[in-house]
Design an enzyme around this catalytic site. Structure first.
Site, PDB file in Angstrom:
ATOM      1  N   ASP A 281       0.850  -1.193   0.000  1.00 57.05           N
ATOM      2  CA  ASP A 281       0.000   0.000   0.000  1.00 57.05           C
ATOM      3  C   ASP A 281       0.880   1.236   0.000  1.00 57.05           C
ATOM      4  O   ASP A 281       2.096   1.154   0.196  1.00 57.05           O
ATOM      5  CB  ASP A 281      -1.009  -0.017   1.166  1.00 57.05           C
TER       6      ASP A 281
ATOM      7  N   HIS B 125      11.056  -9.564   0.873  1.00 54.99           N
ATOM      8  CA  HIS B 125      10.761  -8.142   0.700  1.00 54.99           C
ATOM      9  C   HIS B 125      12.022  -7.308   0.955  1.00 54.99           C
ATOM     10  O   HIS B 125      12.865  -7.691   1.768  1.00 54.99           O
ATOM     11  CB  HIS B 125       9.657  -7.753   1.694  1.00 54.99           C
TER      12      HIS B 125
END
Length: 226
Positions: A68, A191
């Site tokens: 996001d 990540h």
């Protein structure tokens, strides 16, 4: 609802029916309610669809999936991992992306975190959730954006050939489960956040792998230098 949506024509053609579905109507109402409560939504509304407007469907070569938008005011502009040119102190994930880029292909982008030129070359920098409340990471998760971005991935998977999907972290990898690995290249690694970058993001060489695959398939490669 589509008459108020500023969306690039190739995307509007394949996504227009989504805007009339109940989930999207509910999402719209949620965002209106948030604004009425004087909550600051990031990025500004004109940039919610910046990833799609910057990279038309027929020009997509690479998809990088984020989660996001940055919740820091002045950072997010609708492209995952990217920040506006005025941001001098880059988010840690982006610093790690720049480090891996340098280690992989020798490109030094430490002067900027503005990835808009990548988008212009066919790198779709897509967050799963396209809005956030200022100061509150993940505040708009589960409100409907994920359904919309799942549809985008499904469309690219079906309509395009030889796309490189870059899935950093478990969240992106789960979202990318639908991708046809016979038809596309799927690159997975941890990540780039400080919590996980040392578990395999560093040394994963995504940028050279992307361009090698594009070159093999006679597709113009990405110029990573910003």
């Amino acid at each position: 609802m589509t008459k108020n949506i500023q969306l690039e024509s190739s995307w509007l053609e394949v996504l227009k029916e989504e805007f009339d579905k109940p989930y999207m109507q509910n999402l719209k109402q949620f965002l209106i309610t948030e604004k009425k409560a004087h909550k600051q939504i990031l990025p500004e509304a004109s940039l919610w669809f910046n990833a799609l407007n910057s990279t038309p469907l027929h020009k997509v070569k690479v998809v990088i999936l984020g989660q996001d938008p940055y919740p820091t005011i002045g950072h997010a502009h609708g492209l995952c991992f990217s920040v506006l040119p005025s941001v001098k102190s880059l988010p840690k994930s982006l610093l790690n992306i720049n480090q891996e880029l340098f280690d992989d292909v020798g490109v030094d982008n430490t002067h900027t975190g503005y990835l808009q030129p990548w988008a212009a070359q066919g790198v779709l920098l897509l967050n799963a959730v396209l809005t956030v409340e200022a100061g509150k990471a993940n505040a708009h998760q589960g409100r409907g954006w994920e359904i919309f971005t799942d549809k985008i991935i499904e469309i690219i998977n079906q309509k395009c050939d030889n796309i490189v999907f870059v899935l950093w972290g478990n969240y992106a990898q789960k979202k990318g489960d639908v991708i046809n690995k016979q038809k596309h290249l799927v690159l997975k690694s941890p990540h780039p956040s400080p919590l996980s970058a040392y578990r395999g993001f560093f040394g994963s060489k995504p940028f050279s792998q992307i361009n090698n695959y594009l070159e093999t398939n006679k597709i113009e490669t990405i110029q990573w230098q910003l």
